[in-house]
Design a protein around this motif. Structure first.
Motif, PDB file in Angstrom:
ATOM      1  N   VAL A 239      48.339  49.048  32.481  1.00 37.77           N
ATOM      2  CA  VAL A 239      49.289  49.614  33.447  1.00 37.77           C
ATOM      3  C   VAL A 239      48.540  50.072  34.692  1.00 37.77           C
ATOM      4  O   VAL A 239      47.324  50.295  34.658  1.00 37.77           O
ATOM      5  N   SER A 240      49.265  50.205  35.810  1.00 36.87           N
ATOM      6  CA  SER A 240      48.622  50.585  37.061  1.00 36.87           C
ATOM      7  C   SER A 240      48.876  52.051  37.400  1.00 36.87           C
ATOM      8  O   SER A 240      49.971  52.578  37.184  1.00 36.87           O
ATOM      9  N   GLY A 241      47.876  52.652  37.988  1.00 39.33           N
ATOM     10  CA  GLY A 241      47.981  54.024  38.482  1.00 39.33           C
ATOM     11  C   GLY A 241      48.998  54.159  39.604  1.00 39.33           C
ATOM     12  O   GLY A 241      49.386  55.263  39.958  1.00 39.33           O
TER      13      GLY A 241
ATOM     14  N   ALA B  35      39.240  44.012  41.048  1.00 36.19           N
ATOM     15  CA  ALA B  35      40.146  43.049  41.695  1.00 36.19           C
ATOM     16  C   ALA B  35      40.846  43.677  42.894  1.00 36.19           C
ATOM     17  O   ALA B  35      41.207  44.860  42.869  1.00 36.19           O
TER      18      ALA B  35
ATOM     19  N   THR C  99      40.237  50.433  33.213  1.00 31.28           N
ATOM     20  CA  THR C  99      39.313  49.809  32.265  1.00 31.28           C
ATOM     21  C   THR C  99      38.515  48.723  32.993  1.00 31.28           C
ATOM     22  O   THR C  99      39.101  47.873  33.663  1.00 31.28           O
TER      23      THR C  99
ATOM     24  N   THR D 144      43.045  50.973  41.928  1.00 35.18           N
ATOM     25  CA  THR D 144      41.682  51.526  42.008  1.00 35.18           C
ATOM     26  C   THR D 144      40.927  50.983  43.223  1.00 35.18           C
ATOM     27  O   THR D 144      40.144  51.706  43.851  1.00 35.18           O
TER      28      THR D 144
HETATM   29  C1  LIG Z   1      39.240  45.055  28.320  1.00 35.75           C
HETATM   30  C2  LIG Z   1      39.623  45.000  29.774  1.00 35.75           C
HETATM   31  C3  LIG Z   1      38.638  44.810  30.736  1.00 35.75           C
HETATM   32  C4  LIG Z   1      38.956  44.770  32.110  1.00 35.75           C
HETATM   33  N1  LIG Z   1      37.971  44.606  33.033  1.00 35.75           N
HETATM   34  C5  LIG Z   1      38.269  44.591  34.357  1.00 35.75           C
HETATM   35  C6  LIG Z   1      37.245  44.460  35.336  1.00 35.75           C
HETATM   36  O1  LIG Z   1      36.054  44.374  35.031  1.00 35.75           O
HETATM   37  N2  LIG Z   1      37.612  44.446  36.643  1.00 35.75           N
HETATM   38  C7  LIG Z   1      38.909  44.566  37.044  1.00 35.75           C
HETATM   39  O2  LIG Z   1      39.189  44.540  38.255  1.00 35.75           O
HETATM   40  N3  LIG Z   1      39.922  44.698  36.130  1.00 35.75           N
HETATM   41  C8  LIG Z   1      39.631  44.729  34.808  1.00 35.75           C
HETATM   42  N4  LIG Z   1      40.624  44.868  33.872  1.00 35.75           N
HETATM   43  C9  LIG Z   1      42.025  44.974  34.321  1.00 35.75           C
HETATM   44  C10 LIG Z   1      42.405  46.385  34.832  1.00 35.75           C
HETATM   45  O3  LIG Z   1      41.878  47.372  33.985  1.00 35.75           O
HETATM   46  C11 LIG Z   1      43.957  46.531  34.892  1.00 35.75           C
HETATM   47  O4  LIG Z   1      44.507  45.545  35.717  1.00 35.75           O
HETATM   48  C12 LIG Z   1      44.422  47.928  35.314  1.00 35.75           C
HETATM   49  O5  LIG Z   1      45.773  48.059  34.936  1.00 35.75           O
HETATM   50  C13 LIG Z   1      44.303  48.214  36.821  1.00 35.75           C
HETATM   51  O6  LIG Z   1      44.633  49.563  37.024  1.00 35.75           O
HETATM   52  P1  LIG Z   1      44.901  50.251  38.447  1.00 35.75           P
HETATM   53  O7  LIG Z   1      45.979  49.439  39.163  1.00 35.75           O
HETATM   54  O8  LIG Z   1      45.382  51.630  38.081  1.00 35.75           O
HETATM   55  O9  LIG Z   1      43.640  50.272  39.230  1.00 35.75           O
HETATM   56  C14 LIG Z   1      40.324  44.904  32.509  1.00 35.75           C
HETATM   57  C15 LIG Z   1      41.317  45.092  31.527  1.00 35.75           C
HETATM   58  C16 LIG Z   1      40.964  45.136  30.183  1.00 35.75           C
HETATM   59  C17 LIG Z   1      42.051  45.351  29.146  1.00 35.75           C
END
Ligand SMILES: Cc1cc2nc3c(=O)[nH]c(=O)nc-3n(C[C@H](O)[C@H](O)[C@H](O)COP(=O)(O)O)c2cc1C
Length: 180
Positions: free
Chosen positions: A87-89, A53, A34, A58
Motif C-alpha cells: 500500500v502507498s503512504g 521507483a 519496503t 517515498t
Molecule cells: C519485498 C518487497 C520489496 C520491494 N522492494 C522495492 C525496492 O527495492 N524499490 C522500490 O522502489 N519498491 C520496492 N517495493 C515496492 C514498494 O515497497 C511499494 O510499491 C510501496 O507500496 C510503495 O510505498 P509508498 O508509495 O508509500 O512509497 C518492494 C515491495 C516488496 C513487497
C-alpha cells in the motif's frame, strides 16, 4: 535495548542484502516503504544506497526532505514487510495499519521502527537517475542495533538476528551461518 555502533561497521547491518523498511517523514507525518534494492557503497564517508521507483510516494518525500532511516526487520516481521510493500503512504498511514511503533531517531526526523533490530539514520548525499528508479545515496549519520544480536556482525545463529532475503514475488529466505 539498542546500542550505538561505530559508523565504520554500520554497513554490516544491511550487508546480507536483507529487505529493509525505510522510513521517511513529511511535515511530521511518517511513512514506511519496503525496499529490497539496497546496498552499502562506501566506507569513508559511510554511504548506503536505496533504489526507489519514481511512482512511489517515498520518492516524492525523499526529494523534498532528503532524509531517511533504514530499519532492519528480522524474520518475525514478514507480514509487516509485505504490507508496507503493497500500500502507498499517499492513501494509508502504514504505522497505524501495520501496528509498528515509531520511535524518535537521534539525528534525523524520520523515526525508527521500534520492532526492527537495526537502524541507519541517513541524509541524502547524492541521487542518481536510473531508468524508472532513482538511486538515493545516503550518508549514515548514526547507527544502532539490538544489543544482544550484533557482535562485529549479526549473530545469525540467534533466531531473532535472522534477517529476510527477498528472492522475488512472495518468496523469502533467511540467513544461515556457513563456513568451510
Ligand atoms: C519485498 C518487497 C520489496 C520491494 N522492494 C522495492 C525496492 O527495492 N524499490 C522500490 O522502489 N519498491 C520496492 N517495493 C515496492 C514498494 O515497497 C511499494 O510499491 C510501496 O507500496 C510503495 O510505498 P509508498 O508509495 O508509500 O512509497 C518492494 C515491495 C516488496 C513487497
Amino acid at each position: 535495548v539498542k546500542r550505538k555502533i561505530p559508523l565504520s561497521i554500520a554497513n554490516r547491518l544491511i550487508n546480507p542484502g536483507c529487505v529493509v523498511l525505510v522510513t521517511t517523514s513529511l511535515n511530521g507525518r511518517p511513512n514506511i516503504i519496503t525496499i529490497a534494492w539496497q546496498m552499502p557503497v562506501s566506507h569513508v564517508p559511510p554511504l548506503v544506497a536505496i533504489s526507489v521507483a519514481h511512482t512511489h510516494y517515498t520518492h516524492e518525500v525523499l526529494h523534498q526532505t532528503g532524509e531517511f532511516v533504514i530499519n532492519v526487520p528480522n524474520k518475525d516481521l514478514l507480514q509487516e514487510v509485505l504490507l508496507c510493500g503493497k500500500v502507498s503512504g499517499r492513501d494509508v498511514d502504514k504505522f497505524m495499519e501495520s501496528g509498528l511503533t515509531p520511535a524518535q531517531a537521534k539525528k534525523t526526523s524520520p523515526p525508527y521502527i521500534k520492532e526492527c533490530i537495526g537502524h541507519l539514520e541517513c541524509r541524502v548525499a547524492k541521487t542518481i537517475d536510473a531508468g524508472d528508479h532513482t538511486i538515493f545515496i545516503g550518508e549514515v549519520l548514526h547507527a544502532e542495533c539490538k544489543e544482544d544480536l550484533f557482535e562485529e556482525t549479526w549473530k545469525v545463529r540467534e533466531s531473532n538476528a535472522k534477517t529476510l532475503l527477498h528472492l522475488g514475488g512472495r518468496v523469502f529466505a533467511i540467513t544461515e551461518p556457513y563456513n568451510k
